[in-house]
Design a protein around this motif. Structure first.
Motif, PDB file in Angstrom:
ATOM      1  N   ALA A 117       0.835  -1.203   0.000  1.00 25.62           N
ATOM      2  CA  ALA A 117       0.000   0.000   0.000  1.00 25.62           C
ATOM      3  C   ALA A 117       0.870   1.254   0.000  1.00 25.62           C
ATOM      4  O   ALA A 117       0.599   2.218  -0.737  1.00 25.62           O
ATOM      5  N   ALA A 118       1.931   1.224   0.808  1.00 24.25           N
ATOM      6  CA  ALA A 118       2.819   2.389   0.891  1.00 24.25           C
ATOM      7  C   ALA A 118       3.533   2.615  -0.444  1.00 24.25           C
ATOM      8  O   ALA A 118       3.707   3.756  -0.890  1.00 24.25           O
ATOM      9  N   VAL A 119       3.895   1.528  -1.105  1.00 31.44           N
ATOM     10  CA  VAL A 119       4.558   1.649  -2.402  1.00 31.44           C
ATOM     11  C   VAL A 119       3.577   2.243  -3.430  1.00 31.44           C
ATOM     12  O   VAL A 119       3.933   3.162  -4.179  1.00 31.44           O
ATOM     13  N   ASP A 120       2.341   1.748  -3.427  1.00 29.87           N
ATOM     14  CA  ASP A 120       1.333   2.277  -4.358  1.00 29.87           C
ATOM     15  C   ASP A 120       1.116   3.771  -4.123  1.00 29.87           C
ATOM     16  O   ASP A 120       1.051   4.558  -5.070  1.00 29.87           O
ATOM     17  N   ASP A 121       1.016   4.153  -2.855  1.00 28.28           N
ATOM     18  CA  ASP A 121       0.844   5.578  -2.528  1.00 28.28           C
ATOM     19  C   ASP A 121       2.004   6.396  -3.067  1.00 28.28           C
ATOM     20  O   ASP A 121       1.801   7.477  -3.649  1.00 28.28           O
ATOM     21  N   ALA A 122       3.220   5.906  -2.876  1.00 27.93           N
ATOM     22  CA  ALA A 122       4.405   6.653  -3.301  1.00 27.93           C
ATOM     23  C   ALA A 122       4.417   6.822  -4.814  1.00 27.93           C
ATOM     24  O   ALA A 122       4.747   7.897  -5.334  1.00 27.93           O
ATOM     25  N   ILE A 123       4.029   5.769  -5.530  1.00 29.22           N
ATOM     26  CA  ILE A 123       4.000   5.850  -6.999  1.00 29.22           C
ATOM     27  C   ILE A 123       2.949   6.873  -7.451  1.00 29.22           C
ATOM     28  O   ILE A 123       3.220   7.733  -8.291  1.00 29.22           O
ATOM     29  N   ALA A 157      14.728   5.362  -8.607  1.00 32.88           N
ATOM     30  CA  ALA A 157      13.956   4.573  -7.632  1.00 32.88           C
ATOM     31  C   ALA A 157      14.246   5.015  -6.205  1.00 32.88           C
ATOM     32  O   ALA A 157      13.392   4.892  -5.316  1.00 32.88           O
ATOM     33  N   GLY A 158      15.444   5.565  -5.998  1.00 31.20           N
ATOM     34  CA  GLY A 158      15.829   6.024  -4.655  1.00 31.20           C
ATOM     35  C   GLY A 158      14.807   6.976  -4.064  1.00 31.20           C
ATOM     36  O   GLY A 158      14.493   6.907  -2.870  1.00 31.20           O
ATOM     37  N   ALA A 159      14.282   7.855  -4.875  1.00 34.73           N
ATOM     38  CA  ALA A 159      13.324   8.848  -4.379  1.00 34.73           C
ATOM     39  C   ALA A 159      12.043   8.174  -3.883  1.00 34.73           C
ATOM     40  O   ALA A 159      11.485   8.565  -2.854  1.00 34.73           O
ATOM     41  N   LEU A 160      11.587   7.147  -4.641  1.00 31.72           N
ATOM     42  CA  LEU A 160      10.369   6.454  -4.203  1.00 31.72           C
ATOM     43  C   LEU A 160      10.625   5.628  -2.936  1.00 31.72           C
ATOM     44  O   LEU A 160       9.783   5.587  -2.039  1.00 31.72           O
ATOM     45  N   ILE A 161      11.802   4.993  -2.888  1.00 27.80           N
ATOM     46  CA  ILE A 161      12.135   4.217  -1.681  1.00 27.80           C
ATOM     47  C   ILE A 161      12.160   5.153  -0.475  1.00 27.80           C
ATOM     48  O   ILE A 161      11.611   4.847   0.598  1.00 27.80           O
ATOM     49  N   VAL A 177       8.708   5.907   0.716  1.00 30.96           N
ATOM     50  CA  VAL A 177       8.116   4.795   1.476  1.00 30.96           C
ATOM     51  C   VAL A 177       8.727   4.727   2.881  1.00 30.96           C
ATOM     52  O   VAL A 177       8.013   4.530   3.873  1.00 30.96           O
ATOM     53  N   MET A 178      10.047   4.926   2.944  1.00 35.27           N
ATOM     54  CA  MET A 178      10.712   4.890   4.255  1.00 35.27           C
ATOM     55  C   MET A 178      10.120   5.953   5.177  1.00 35.27           C
ATOM     56  O   MET A 178       9.889   5.732   6.368  1.00 35.27           O
ATOM     57  N   LYS A 179       9.886   7.116   4.576  1.00 37.46           N
ATOM     58  CA  LYS A 179       9.352   8.223   5.365  1.00 37.46           C
ATOM     59  C   LYS A 179       7.944   7.876   5.864  1.00 37.46           C
ATOM     60  O   LYS A 179       7.630   8.054   7.036  1.00 37.46           O
ATOM     61  N   ALA A 180       7.138   7.340   4.937  1.00 42.01           N
ATOM     62  CA  ALA A 180       5.759   7.006   5.292  1.00 42.01           C
ATOM     63  C   ALA A 180       5.703   5.936   6.374  1.00 42.01           C
ATOM     64  O   ALA A 180       4.771   5.905   7.182  1.00 42.01           O
ATOM     65  N   THR A 181       6.708   5.043   6.395  1.00 41.88           N
ATOM     66  CA  THR A 181       6.687   3.969   7.405  1.00 41.88           C
ATOM     67  C   THR A 181       7.584   4.314   8.595  1.00 41.88           C
ATOM     68  O   THR A 181       7.977   3.451   9.353  1.00 41.88           O
ATOM     69  N   VAL A 191      11.401  -2.976  -0.437  1.00 41.45           N
ATOM     70  CA  VAL A 191      10.685  -1.851  -1.034  1.00 41.45           C
ATOM     71  C   VAL A 191      11.164  -1.633  -2.474  1.00 41.45           C
ATOM     72  O   VAL A 191      10.385  -1.452  -3.405  1.00 41.45           O
ATOM     73  N   ARG A 192      12.467  -1.686  -2.667  1.00 47.81           N
ATOM     74  CA  ARG A 192      13.031  -1.495  -4.007  1.00 47.81           C
ATOM     75  C   ARG A 192      12.486  -2.566  -4.967  1.00 47.81           C
ATOM     76  O   ARG A 192      12.055  -2.256  -6.090  1.00 47.81           O
ATOM     77  N   GLU A 193      12.454  -3.797  -4.500  1.00 46.66           N
ATOM     78  CA  GLU A 193      11.930  -4.873  -5.354  1.00 46.66           C
ATOM     79  C   GLU A 193      10.475  -4.605  -5.723  1.00 46.66           C
ATOM     80  O   GLU A 193      10.079  -4.745  -6.882  1.00 46.66           O
ATOM     81  N   LEU A 194       9.697  -4.179  -4.724  1.00 50.03           N
ATOM     82  CA  LEU A 194       8.267  -3.929  -4.972  1.00 50.03           C
ATOM     83  C   LEU A 194       8.058  -2.769  -5.941  1.00 50.03           C
ATOM     84  O   LEU A 194       7.204  -2.841  -6.835  1.00 50.03           O
ATOM     85  N   VAL A 195       8.861  -1.703  -5.772  1.00 48.88           N
ATOM     86  CA  VAL A 195       8.737  -0.546  -6.674  1.00 48.88           C
ATOM     87  C   VAL A 195       8.974  -0.983  -8.120  1.00 48.88           C
ATOM     88  O   VAL A 195       8.174  -0.708  -9.028  1.00 48.88           O
ATOM     89  N   LEU A 196      10.080  -1.702  -8.325  1.00 50.12           N
ATOM     90  CA  LEU A 196      10.434  -2.115  -9.683  1.00 50.12           C
ATOM     91  C   LEU A 196       9.389  -3.075 -10.254  1.00 50.12           C
ATOM     92  O   LEU A 196       8.987  -2.968 -11.413  1.00 50.12           O
ATOM     93  N   GLU A 197       8.910  -3.980  -9.414  1.00 52.18           N
ATOM     94  CA  GLU A 197       7.884  -4.946  -9.822  1.00 52.18           C
ATOM     95  C   GLU A 197       6.624  -4.221 -10.272  1.00 52.18           C
ATOM     96  O   GLU A 197       6.088  -4.472 -11.357  1.00 52.18           O
TER      97      GLU A 197
END
Ligand code: ADP
Ligand code: MG
Ligand code: ZN
Length: 502
Positions: free
Chosen positions: A446-452, A470-474, A477-481, A490-496
């Motif tokens: 969910a956090a990854v989807d929000d970030a995207i 991708a660093g910016a999105l990671i 997510v780090m900030k949100a969590t 998180v990186r794997e999920l973003v790329l996926e």
């Protein structure tokens, strides 16, 4: 002479060459005294640990403590000394209220160990060899307490109290040959020598050598001479300096004081001096122009000490790994540079790191926490690293949680902060603060989807093949969590999610 009467350190060393002599007294950690069976335990009721022998009552007879002799030989061997085939104790006669026998049982022209050296490492890694004149056995005096005055000194006191519990505790006195050639580094050499000697004594297990408790104290002899002159100048002898820092300061002060006296045409009197912690100065004690007449003579009540060569060799073979070699080996094991090892030593972190490793941490992470987070805390709170309120076991637990992936570095720092703040054991801090790496996909997804969704432009760049973005999105997510996400997952999920290959 006050502090303002000093020559600047630089000017002093530009005009004079310092010569030093260090006399260190070490109280041995034997269970009983040097010449009787009285206990050496600290903190007992005054005068409760005395007997006719250590009180010097007529008719009493001393007997040498075998562990005292053994400890002296070990110290001698570790200092690369020759060990006497045969030696005696001597009486050093003088009257002083804290010395009930009116003589100190010591060694005079026949010390148990002589002609050695100790290599000491300076802060920049350079090694300086200090030559050892002798190490001999003797006994401590009692303790006087002056009551009724403002300063605790005898002047102005109404009466004095005497405690003889310490009288007769074994001492080893270690005397250097004159230390020449140290130049501007003389105070640093003095400090490094005492520090190395303390490590050595501790490694041998013959004393805890705690300077703050008077178990090890140093007299600093110092003189100056014009450069190129062979003959030594007149020395002063600053007595009973009891911390490493004070040894350095006392040497420095005396260099500046001697230089001021000499350069204004004055002469130095040979005397003992007292060191003052408050301002690092020294003041005059006893004048000692002629050698004092202690009327030394061989102690008739003790048999000579003639250590069997086989015993000496046995002790030599049983010596522990000596501190300098041990440090060298550890440095190689850890694969770190000289300056990194030096900062570990300067920070007083070596034993803490080893203790943390003994609790299961690997060398790199033990070093990282003690030299990073914890050294910073020590600095900020003005305490020694060893006094920071966290144990090696707790540091090891934090590092185990990181190794298992339960904590990342950022969370681990918060756990340490919690332990330092008195919130309990690392696991309690983790639970109480809810600090756990989140790696479970349903929570992260969910956090990854929000970030995207919130960073469409960046997402497009990544889709276009710019993986660095991708660093910016990671980060988002780090900030949100609150830093608790498993960054790798998180990186794997973003790329996926964006349909690109990592
Ligand atoms: P004492 O027992 O009177 O203190 P020692 O002969 O045992 O005298 O010397 C004390 C220490 O001072 C030794 O370490 C010695 O090497 C050193 N020393 C002797 N003469 C000088 C000098 N002129 N300047 C500096 N150090 C000296
Ligand atoms: Mg002396
Ligand atoms: Zn006794």
């Amino acid at each position: 002479m006050t502090v303002t009467d000093l020559l600047s350190y630089e000017d002093a060393l530009a005009s004079y060459d310092p010569v030093m002599g260090l006399e260190v007294h070490v109280e041995l950690g034997t269970r009983t005294k040097m010449f009787c069976g009285c206990s050496t335990e600290l903190g007992a009721e005054p005068n409760s640990q005395t007997c006719p022998t250590c009180l010097g009552l007529p008719g009493s007879l001393p007997v040498v403590n075998a562990i005292g002799v053994e400890s002296a030989i070990k110290i001698g061997l570790a200092l690369n000394c020759e060990i006497a085939q045969w030696c005696r104790f001597a009486r050093k006669n003088y009257f002083y209220p804290d010395m009930p026998k009116n003589f100190q049982t010591s060694q005079y022209d026949e010390p148990i160990a002589f002609n050695g050296y100790l290599d000491v490492q300076l802060e920049d890694g350079e090694v300086f060899r200090v030559q050892i004149e002798r190490a001999h056995m003797e006994e401590d005096t009692g303790k006087s307490t002056h009551v009724g005055g403002a300063t605790g000194r005898i002047h102005g006191a109404s009466h004095s109290l005497l405690d003889y519990n310490r009288a007769g505790i074994p001492l080893i006195e270690i005397v250097t040959k004159p230390i020449e050639g140290a130049g501007v580094r003389a105070p640093e050499v003095a400090k490094a020598y005492v520090a190395e000697l303390r490590e050595l004594i501790k490694a041998l297990g013959v004393s805890e050598a705690r300077m703050e408790m008077g178990q090890m104290r140093c007299d600093v002899n110092l003189s100056l001479r014009p450069p190129g002159r062979e003959k030594f100048g007149t020395r002063s002898e600053t007595k009973n300096v009891n911390s490493l820092r004070s040894v350095e300061r006392a040497a420095r002060f005396e260099i500046q004081r001697h230089a001021a006296v000499l350069s204004s045409g004055g002469t130095i009197v040979q005397e003992t001096r007292h060191f003052h912690e408050e301002d690092g100065s020294t003041t005059s004690g006893r004048i000692k122009e002629e050698a004092e007449d202690y009327r030394y003579f061989p102690e008739p009540d003790l048999v000579p000490v003639a250590p069997a060569r086989e015993w000496v060799e046995e002790l030599r073979a049983g010596l522990p790994e000596l501190p300098r070699l041990r440090r060298k080996r550890l440095q190689e094991d850890w694969g770190i540079a000289d300056h990194e090892m030096q900062s570990v030593l300067n920070a007083g972190a070596l034993d803490l790191i080893l203790a943390t490793m003994a609790e299961g941490a690997d060398a790199a992470s033990a070093r990282k926490w003690w030299m990073g987070e914890l050294a910073r805390h020590a600095n900020e709170t003005g305490t020694e690293l060893a006094a920071v309120p966290i144990t090696p076991a707790q540091v090891a637990r934090v590092s185990a949680l990181v190794a298992a992936g339960d904590l990342n570095d950022k969370l681990a720092r918060q756990v340490i902060e919690g332990v330092l703040a008195g919130e309990g054991e690392p696991d309690q801090v983790v639970d109480a603060r809810g600090l756990k790496v989140v790696s479970d996909d349903s929570a992260l997804g969910a956090a990854v989807d929000d970030a995207i969704a919130a960073n469409a432009a960046i997402a497009n760049k990544i889709r276009g093949g710019n993986l660095a973005a991708a660093g910016a999105l990671i980060g988002a997510v780090m900030k949100a969590t609150r830093g608790q996400a498993d960054a790798k997952r998180v990186r794997e999920l973003v790329l996926e999610r964006l349909g690109v290959q990592g």
